[in-house]
Design a protein around this motif. Structure first.
Motif, PDB file in Angstrom:
ATOM      1  N   ALA A 169       0.852  -1.196   0.000  1.00 34.92           N
ATOM      2  CA  ALA A 169       0.000   0.000   0.000  1.00 34.92           C
ATOM      3  C   ALA A 169       0.880   1.235   0.000  1.00 34.92           C
ATOM      4  O   ALA A 169       1.916   1.272   0.689  1.00 34.92           O
ATOM      5  CB  ALA A 169      -0.923  -0.006   1.220  1.00 34.92           C
ATOM      6  N   ASN A 170       0.453   2.233  -0.782  1.00 29.17           N
ATOM      7  CA  ASN A 170       1.198   3.490  -0.876  1.00 29.17           C
ATOM      8  C   ASN A 170       0.223   4.660  -0.803  1.00 29.17           C
ATOM      9  O   ASN A 170      -0.881   4.602  -1.362  1.00 29.17           O
ATOM     10  CB  ASN A 170       1.971   3.571  -2.192  1.00 29.17           C
ATOM     11  N   LEU A 171       0.631   5.676  -0.125  1.00 27.62           N
ATOM     12  CA  LEU A 171      -0.128   6.915  -0.025  1.00 27.62           C
ATOM     13  C   LEU A 171       0.720   8.038  -0.594  1.00 27.62           C
ATOM     14  O   LEU A 171       1.864   8.226  -0.164  1.00 27.62           O
ATOM     15  CB  LEU A 171      -0.500   7.210   1.422  1.00 27.62           C
ATOM     16  N   THR A 172       0.161   8.763  -1.551  1.00 26.83           N
ATOM     17  CA  THR A 172       0.889   9.845  -2.205  1.00 26.83           C
ATOM     18  C   THR A 172       0.101  11.140  -2.035  1.00 26.83           C
ATOM     19  O   THR A 172      -1.117  11.186  -2.314  1.00 26.83           O
ATOM     20  CB  THR A 172       1.079   9.557  -3.708  1.00 26.83           C
ATOM     21  N   ALA A 173       0.770  12.187  -1.572  1.00 22.82           N
ATOM     22  CA  ALA A 173       0.135  13.507  -1.399  1.00 22.82           C
ATOM     23  C   ALA A 173       0.882  14.523  -2.257  1.00 22.82           C
ATOM     24  O   ALA A 173       2.113  14.577  -2.220  1.00 22.82           O
ATOM     25  CB  ALA A 173       0.152  13.932   0.055  1.00 22.82           C
ATOM     26  N   THR A 174       0.123  15.300  -3.023  1.00 20.72           N
ATOM     27  CA  THR A 174       0.723  16.293  -3.923  1.00 20.72           C
ATOM     28  C   THR A 174       0.031  17.634  -3.711  1.00 20.72           C
ATOM     29  O   THR A 174      -1.212  17.711  -3.663  1.00 20.72           O
ATOM     30  CB  THR A 174       0.579  15.867  -5.392  1.00 20.72           C
ATOM     31  N   SER A 175       0.824  18.665  -3.599  1.00 19.26           N
ATOM     32  CA  SER A 175       0.280  20.025  -3.454  1.00 19.26           C
ATOM     33  C   SER A 175       1.065  20.954  -4.375  1.00 19.26           C
ATOM     34  O   SER A 175       2.301  20.961  -4.335  1.00 19.26           O
ATOM     35  CB  SER A 175       0.378  20.496  -2.004  1.00 19.26           C
ATOM     36  N   THR A 176       0.339  21.709  -5.214  1.00 17.92           N
ATOM     37  CA  THR A 176       0.997  22.622  -6.166  1.00 17.92           C
ATOM     38  C   THR A 176       0.401  24.019  -6.040  1.00 17.92           C
ATOM     39  O   THR A 176      -0.797  24.195  -5.791  1.00 17.92           O
ATOM     40  CB  THR A 176       0.835  22.115  -7.616  1.00 17.92           C
ATOM     41  N   GLU A 177       1.233  25.008  -6.237  1.00 21.70           N
ATOM     42  CA  GLU A 177       0.839  26.428  -6.223  1.00 21.70           C
ATOM     43  C   GLU A 177       1.211  27.002  -7.594  1.00 21.70           C
ATOM     44  O   GLU A 177       2.384  26.958  -7.991  1.00 21.70           O
ATOM     45  CB  GLU A 177       1.566  27.166  -5.113  1.00 21.70           C
ATOM     46  N   THR A 178       0.212  27.497  -8.314  1.00 21.71           N
ATOM     47  CA  THR A 178       0.436  27.954  -9.689  1.00 21.71           C
ATOM     48  C   THR A 178       0.029  29.432  -9.821  1.00 21.71           C
ATOM     49  O   THR A 178      -0.965  29.867  -9.222  1.00 21.71           O
ATOM     50  CB  THR A 178      -0.386  27.111 -10.681  1.00 21.71           C
ATOM     51  N   ARG A 179       0.794  30.169 -10.616  1.00 19.48           N
ATOM     52  CA  ARG A 179       0.450  31.561 -10.962  1.00 19.48           C
ATOM     53  C   ARG A 179       0.305  31.637 -12.486  1.00 19.48           C
ATOM     54  O   ARG A 179       1.230  31.325 -13.224  1.00 19.48           O
ATOM     55  CB  ARG A 179       1.533  32.536 -10.490  1.00 19.48           C
ATOM     56  N   TYR A 180      -0.874  32.041 -12.914  1.00 16.94           N
ATOM     57  CA  TYR A 180      -1.174  32.085 -14.346  1.00 16.94           C
ATOM     58  C   TYR A 180      -1.407  33.541 -14.769  1.00 16.94           C
ATOM     59  O   TYR A 180      -2.142  34.294 -14.119  1.00 16.94           O
ATOM     60  CB  TYR A 180      -2.420  31.246 -14.644  1.00 16.94           C
ATOM     61  N   GLN A 181      -0.780  33.948 -15.896  1.00 10.83           N
ATOM     62  CA  GLN A 181      -0.940  35.302 -16.442  1.00 10.83           C
ATOM     63  C   GLN A 181      -1.315  35.198 -17.910  1.00 10.83           C
ATOM     64  O   GLN A 181      -0.598  34.570 -18.704  1.00 10.83           O
ATOM     65  CB  GLN A 181       0.352  36.113 -16.282  1.00 10.83           C
ATOM     66  N   GLU A 182      -2.428  35.813 -18.286  1.00  6.02           N
ATOM     67  CA  GLU A 182      -2.873  35.819 -19.679  1.00  6.02           C
ATOM     68  C   GLU A 182      -2.061  36.845 -20.461  1.00  6.02           C
ATOM     69  O   GLU A 182      -1.915  38.000 -20.040  1.00  6.02           O
ATOM     70  CB  GLU A 182      -4.369  36.185 -19.743  1.00  6.02           C
ATOM     71  N   LEU A 183      -1.491  36.429 -21.556  1.00  4.55           N
ATOM     72  CA  LEU A 183      -0.707  37.344 -22.391  1.00  4.55           C
ATOM     73  C   LEU A 183      -1.616  38.084 -23.366  1.00  4.55           C
ATOM     74  O   LEU A 183      -2.699  37.586 -23.737  1.00  4.55           O
ATOM     75  CB  LEU A 183       0.365  36.537 -23.132  1.00  4.55           C
TER      76      LEU A 183
END
Length: 451
Positions: free
Chosen positions: A61-75
């Motif tokens: 058994a494996n437990l995987t946790a992922t957290s991402t922070e993204t900044r998006y800018q429209e050109l």
């Protein structure tokens, strides 16, 4: 309280030294022997490898946790928009068919048994080393005692020669010869004392401490191991069945064959059952400003068919086949070495027993010769050289007799170790044959000869 413990500490330190019976010494030596400790650690490691081989059949058994922070800018000059995404995934995999697992389990079992027999073999070797060290000390101590008695006898004969020279009954060469014999006896005594000191140091090292009480004992002169002359086939059969060294070699072949099967099954397909559960959430994406949350679960089966490994799999099979042939050859070598060792130990023990019996008769005869030469010297029909020569031969006979007796016991213990039978019962049997050590005296020849 601390002061009382401080005063009692020397008593606790001295406790191991107090063990002086042979079974207790054997236990003490085994507990401190580095080879025994090393094979014991190898056995514990082999036990854990078996646990790992069994665990390969169970789920993972494996437990995987992922957290991402993204900044998006429209050109070309849009507003920057941050968003965040979190995901938690839980996965369980249960093997259904993996052909290499069973051979790996067989190999682990064989390695565990092999490690157990290696521990037994190291214990037998440690006990054999202790037996040889004890008997070498007894043998060296007898040599010192005989050399001391011979030096005293030579000294008495030198005094008699000097008295005879003063009254004209002995010539000057007889006095010089007696002096030379005394000097030679002193040299032999110094060499014997140095040898005894070395043997005592070896025994203290093997027994993990000094053994003063044991050094006050000796093997009874009439005590000899029992070894029928026609029992060599029984010893060989026993060694073939019970020798840990031979069992190790057989188990090494079994483990090598299992490794070969394991390597050949690397070509086989595998089947696993998988279960996945995923929880995800985000505050938006590059194409959406709406937050989302959701759970998903899936169960399925995975079929893996190995197709090509650049020749590594086949090379591994060839390697394990070569190792199997090596293990089989080592088994033949171990069997041959064991048979030769048992035969050599048997012949050496039987020879020592025969020598001991013959030398016991020779010692009695030489004791009579010493007494006869002493009486002849007293009445003038024997020279001082005749007495000195008879005393020297008596010393040699007693020294050789002591060596033969102790060699018989050493050979018997080696024979028991080779056949896998050496244990506490042997130590108890030898300990029962120990008596208080009595210094050797050449004048006891009179008592033995009945003069």
């Amino acid at each position: 309280m601390i002061r009382r413990l401080t005063r009692l500490l020397p008593l606790f330190v001295a406790l191991p030294v107090a063990a002086q019976t042979l079974p207790e010494l054997a236990d003490r030596a085994l507990a401190a022997d580095p080879a025994v400790r090393a094979t014991g650690a190898s056995l514990r490691a082999a036990e854990e490898r078996l646990v790992q081989a069994r665990a390969a059949y169970g789920p993972t058994a494996n437990l995987t946790a992922t957290s991402t922070e993204t900044r998006y800018q429209e050109l070309p000059a849009g507003q920057t928009r941050p968003f965040r995404a979190d995901q938690y995934a839980f996965q369980v995999t249960q093997p259904v068919w993996r052909g290499a697992l069973y051979p790996a389990l067989q190999a682990a079992r064989s390695q565990l048994e092999q490690a157990g027999n290696a521990l037994l073999q190291s214990r037998l070797e440690a006990q054999q080393r202790l037996a040889e060290a004890v008997l070498e000390v007894f043998k060296s101590r007898d040599v010192v005692a005989h050399a001391t008695a011979l030096r005293e006898a030579y000294g008495e004969q030198l005094a008699a020669a000097r008295r005879g020279f003063q009254v004209g009954r002995a010539a000057a060469p007889e006095v010089r010869e007696a002096e030379a014999r005394v000097d030679n006896a002193i040299a032999q005594l110094l060499a014997a004392e140095a040898e005894l000191d070395l043997r005592q140091q070896v025994l203290a090292e093997v027994a993990n401490g000094p053994v003063p009480a044991l050094l006050a004992r000796a093997v009874a002169p009439e005590a000899l191991p029992v070894l029928p002359a026609d029992s060599v086939l029984e010893w060989l059969s026993q060694a073939e069945a019970e020798s840990p060294q031979l069992r190790q070699a057989r188990l090494a072949v079994d483990a090598a064959e299992a490794e070969t099967r394991k390597a050949s099954l690397a070509h086989a397909p595998t089947v696993d059952i998988n279960y996945n559960y995923t929880h995800s959430s985000d505050t938006g994406t590059a194409t959406s400003i709406f937050p989302r949350r959701g759970n998903s679960s899936a169960i399925g089966a995975t079929l893996t068919i190995p197709l090509f490994a650049s020749g590594a799999t086949q090379s591994k099979v060839v390697e394990t086949l070569a190792l199997r042939d090596k293990a089989a050859s080592e088994l033949d070598l171990a069997r041959r070495t064991l048979v030769i060792g048992v035969r050599q130990a048997f012949v050496a023990t039987l020879s020592a027993l025969s020598q001991a019996k013959a030398l016991a008769t020779a010692e009695r005869s030489q004791a009579l010769s010493v007494r006869a030469n002493q009486r002849g010297f007293e009445v003038g029909i024997k020279t001082n050289a005749d007495v000195l020569e008879a005393q020297g031969k008596l010393f040699e006979a007693r020294r050789d007799l002591s060596r033969a007796r102790h060699d018989a016991w050493a050979g018997y213990f080696r024979l028991r170790a080779l056949s896998g039978q050496l244990g506490e019962a042997d130590w108890q049997a030898l300990d029962a044959q120990l008596v208080a050590h009595r210094p050797v005296d050449l004048n006891r020849a009179r008592e033995r000869s009945g003069s």
